[in-house]
Scaffold this motif. Structure first.
Motif, PDB file in Angstrom:
ATOM      1  N   ARG A  22     -55.672  42.401  76.021  1.00 33.78           N
ATOM      2  CA  ARG A  22     -55.132  41.476  77.017  1.00 33.78           C
ATOM      3  C   ARG A  22     -55.421  41.988  78.418  1.00 33.78           C
ATOM      4  N   PHE A  23     -55.878  41.082  79.281  1.00 32.96           N
ATOM      5  CA  PHE A  23     -56.075  41.398  80.695  1.00 32.96           C
ATOM      6  C   PHE A  23     -55.060  40.589  81.474  1.00 32.96           C
ATOM      7  N   VAL A  24     -54.180  41.271  82.182  1.00 34.71           N
ATOM      8  CA  VAL A  24     -53.143  40.595  82.957  1.00 34.71           C
ATOM      9  C   VAL A  24     -53.397  40.913  84.425  1.00 34.71           C
ATOM     10  N   LEU A  25     -53.672  39.876  85.184  1.00 33.44           N
ATOM     11  CA  LEU A  25     -53.940  40.031  86.612  1.00 33.44           C
ATOM     12  C   LEU A  25     -52.654  39.765  87.376  1.00 33.44           C
ATOM     13  N   SER A  26     -52.152  40.787  88.065  1.00 35.31           N
ATOM     14  CA  SER A  26     -50.904  40.650  88.799  1.00 35.31           C
ATOM     15  C   SER A  26     -51.177  40.446  90.280  1.00 35.31           C
ATOM     16  N   ALA A  27     -52.071  39.533  90.565  1.00 31.96           N
ATOM     17  CA  ALA A  27     -52.411  39.225  91.960  1.00 31.96           C
ATOM     18  C   ALA A  27     -52.860  37.775  92.018  1.00 31.96           C
ATOM     19  N   GLY A  28     -51.899  36.880  92.106  1.00 30.02           N
ATOM     20  CA  GLY A  28     -52.212  35.457  92.084  1.00 30.02           C
ATOM     21  C   GLY A  28     -53.186  35.028  93.151  1.00 30.02           C
ATOM     22  N   HIS A  29     -53.151  35.680  94.319  1.00 30.13           N
ATOM     23  CA  HIS A  29     -54.084  35.308  95.386  1.00 30.13           C
ATOM     24  C   HIS A  29     -55.524  35.644  95.000  1.00 30.13           C
ATOM     25  N   GLY A  30     -55.688  36.487  94.002  1.00 32.46           N
ATOM     26  CA  GLY A  30     -57.024  36.850  93.527  1.00 32.46           C
ATOM     27  C   GLY A  30     -57.392  36.128  92.253  1.00 32.46           C
ATOM     28  N   SER A  31     -56.775  34.984  92.009  1.00 29.06           N
ATOM     29  CA  SER A  31     -56.974  34.274  90.741  1.00 29.06           C
ATOM     30  C   SER A  31     -58.418  33.880  90.489  1.00 29.06           C
ATOM     31  N   MET A  32     -59.211  33.741  91.532  1.00 31.48           N
ATOM     32  CA  MET A  32     -60.620  33.387  91.324  1.00 31.48           C
ATOM     33  C   MET A  32     -61.333  34.485  90.544  1.00 31.48           C
ATOM     34  N   ALA A  83     -44.654  46.162  73.475  1.00 33.08           N
ATOM     35  CA  ALA A  83     -44.567  45.448  72.194  1.00 33.08           C
ATOM     36  C   ALA A  83     -45.741  45.801  71.285  1.00 33.08           C
ATOM     37  N   GLU A  84     -46.949  45.888  71.849  1.00 34.16           N
ATOM     38  CA  GLU A  84     -48.103  46.210  70.994  1.00 34.16           C
ATOM     39  C   GLU A  84     -48.033  47.641  70.474  1.00 34.16           C
ATOM     40  N   ARG A  85     -47.514  48.566  71.268  1.00 36.21           N
ATOM     41  CA  ARG A  85     -47.367  49.950  70.780  1.00 36.21           C
ATOM     42  C   ARG A  85     -46.302  50.013  69.684  1.00 36.21           C
ATOM     43  N   MET A  86     -45.231  49.249  69.830  1.00 37.58           N
ATOM     44  CA  MET A  86     -44.192  49.215  68.787  1.00 37.58           C
ATOM     45  C   MET A  86     -44.753  48.597  67.507  1.00 37.58           C
ATOM     46  N   MET A  87     -45.560  47.529  67.642  1.00 43.24           N
ATOM     47  CA  MET A  87     -46.186  46.914  66.465  1.00 43.24           C
ATOM     48  C   MET A  87     -47.169  47.881  65.828  1.00 43.24           C
ATOM     49  N   ASN A  88     -47.919  48.621  66.644  1.00 42.54           N
ATOM     50  CA  ASN A  88     -48.880  49.584  66.124  1.00 42.54           C
ATOM     51  C   ASN A  88     -48.173  50.681  65.349  1.00 42.54           C
ATOM     52  N   THR A  89     -47.044  51.161  65.867  1.00 44.19           N
ATOM     53  CA  THR A  89     -46.274  52.190  65.168  1.00 44.19           C
ATOM     54  C   THR A  89     -45.798  51.687  63.818  1.00 44.19           C
ATOM     55  N   ARG A  90     -45.410  50.434  63.780  1.00 40.94           N
ATOM     56  CA  ARG A  90     -44.879  49.861  62.536  1.00 40.94           C
ATOM     57  C   ARG A  90     -45.971  49.475  61.535  1.00 40.94           C
ATOM     58  N   PHE A  91     -47.091  48.897  62.030  1.00 41.93           N
ATOM     59  CA  PHE A  91     -48.098  48.353  61.130  1.00 41.93           C
ATOM     60  C   PHE A  91     -49.411  49.124  61.092  1.00 41.93           C
ATOM     61  N   GLY A  92     -49.643  50.028  62.048  1.00 46.51           N
ATOM     62  CA  GLY A  92     -50.841  50.869  62.039  1.00 46.51           C
ATOM     63  C   GLY A  92     -52.051  50.255  62.720  1.00 46.51           C
ATOM     64  N   ASP A  93     -53.070  51.110  62.910  1.00 44.00           N
ATOM     65  CA  ASP A  93     -54.293  50.724  63.610  1.00 44.00           C
ATOM     66  C   ASP A  93     -55.090  49.643  62.892  1.00 44.00           C
ATOM     67  N   ASP A  94     -54.980  49.570  61.567  1.00 40.41           N
ATOM     68  CA  ASP A  94     -55.747  48.558  60.837  1.00 40.41           C
ATOM     69  C   ASP A  94     -55.332  47.145  61.208  1.00 40.41           C
ATOM     70  N   LEU A  95     -54.083  46.974  61.582  1.00 37.38           N
ATOM     71  CA  LEU A  95     -53.589  45.639  61.933  1.00 37.38           C
ATOM     72  C   LEU A  95     -53.442  45.449  63.438  1.00 37.38           C
ATOM     73  N   VAL A  96     -52.994  46.474  64.141  1.00 36.67           N
ATOM     74  CA  VAL A  96     -52.733  46.367  65.585  1.00 36.67           C
ATOM     75  C   VAL A  96     -53.519  47.438  66.310  1.00 36.67           C
ATOM     76  N   ASP A  97     -54.637  47.050  66.873  1.00 41.74           N
ATOM     77  CA  ASP A  97     -55.515  47.991  67.558  1.00 41.74           C
ATOM     78  C   ASP A  97     -55.983  47.422  68.893  1.00 41.74           C
ATOM     79  N   HIS A  98     -55.090  46.751  69.614  1.00 40.36           N
ATOM     80  CA  HIS A  98     -55.465  46.175  70.903  1.00 40.36           C
ATOM     81  C   HIS A  98     -54.655  46.805  72.030  1.00 40.36           C
ATOM     82  N   HIS A  99     -55.098  46.531  73.239  1.00 42.12           N
ATOM     83  CA  HIS A  99     -54.481  47.132  74.426  1.00 42.12           C
ATOM     84  C   HIS A  99     -54.286  46.080  75.514  1.00 42.12           C
ATOM     85  N   THR A 100     -53.309  46.329  76.381  1.00 45.22           N
ATOM     86  CA  THR A 100     -53.083  45.461  77.535  1.00 45.22           C
ATOM     87  C   THR A 100     -53.474  46.223  78.773  1.00 45.22           C
TER      88      THR A 100
END
Length: 163
Positions: free
Chosen positions: A75-85, A146-163
């Motif tokens: 996930r890519f989250v841009l926290s700068a609305g003025h830079g939305s372009m 949330a993704e780190r908590m899911m990774n701890t519970r379900f492992g890298d095979d199921l949850v291997d993404h980053h924000t």
């Protein structure tokens, strides 16, 4: 899954894989043109971060524009609305159908997908809605936790993404 889709309308150099400097230059041009056409906003943030954004999107992020809701995408989250372009142009250049060149030409136009700050649900690739200043940062922290908590519970095979 891919993070380097073919965008021949921008990178017509005979190579299906854009070079980082080509993408950064395209981001600069798209930001300048969109703000100029809209006669509103400023291209500073997109033009000042295009190199970093290019490296991030072409070398580090794991996503698939043809499957934008793939659960294990980064996930890519841009926290700068003025830079939305920056976000709109990145989504265009990486192959998200919701952000065509025509959509970018309608930047800051009432009723357009790119009318203002990115809004969740207005186009694939936008992970959260812009709220009060800094709200996206809080959203990103919550998503990452949330993704780190899911990774701890379900492992890298199921949850291997980053924000």
């Amino acid at each position: 899954m891919t993070n380097r889709p073919d965008t021949p309308e921008i990178f017509a150099n005979g190579d299906a894989t854009p070079q980082p400097h080509d993408m950064a230059n395209a981001l600069r041009a798209l930001a300048m043109d969109a703000v100029e056409i809209a006669n509103f906003g400023h291209p500073g943030m997109p033009m000042g971060t295009e190199d970093v954004a290019t490296v991030l999107f072409t070398r580090f992020l794991k996503f698939d524009p043809s499957a934008p809701n793939w659960p294990d995408r980064d996930r890519f989250v841009l926290s700068a609305g003025h830079g939305s372009m920056l976000l709109h142009a990145l989504l265009h250049l990486t192959g998200y159908e919701d952000f065509s060149l025509e959509a970018l030409k309608n930047f800051r136009q009432f009723g357009a997908r790119t009318a203002g700050h990115p809004e969740y649900g207005h186009g694939a690739g936008i992970e959260t809605t812009t709220g009060p200043l800094g709200q996206r940062l809080a959203n990103a922290v919550g998503m990452a936790l949330a993704e780190r908590m899911m990774n701890t519970r379900f492992g890298d095979d199921l949850v291997d993404h980053h924000t």
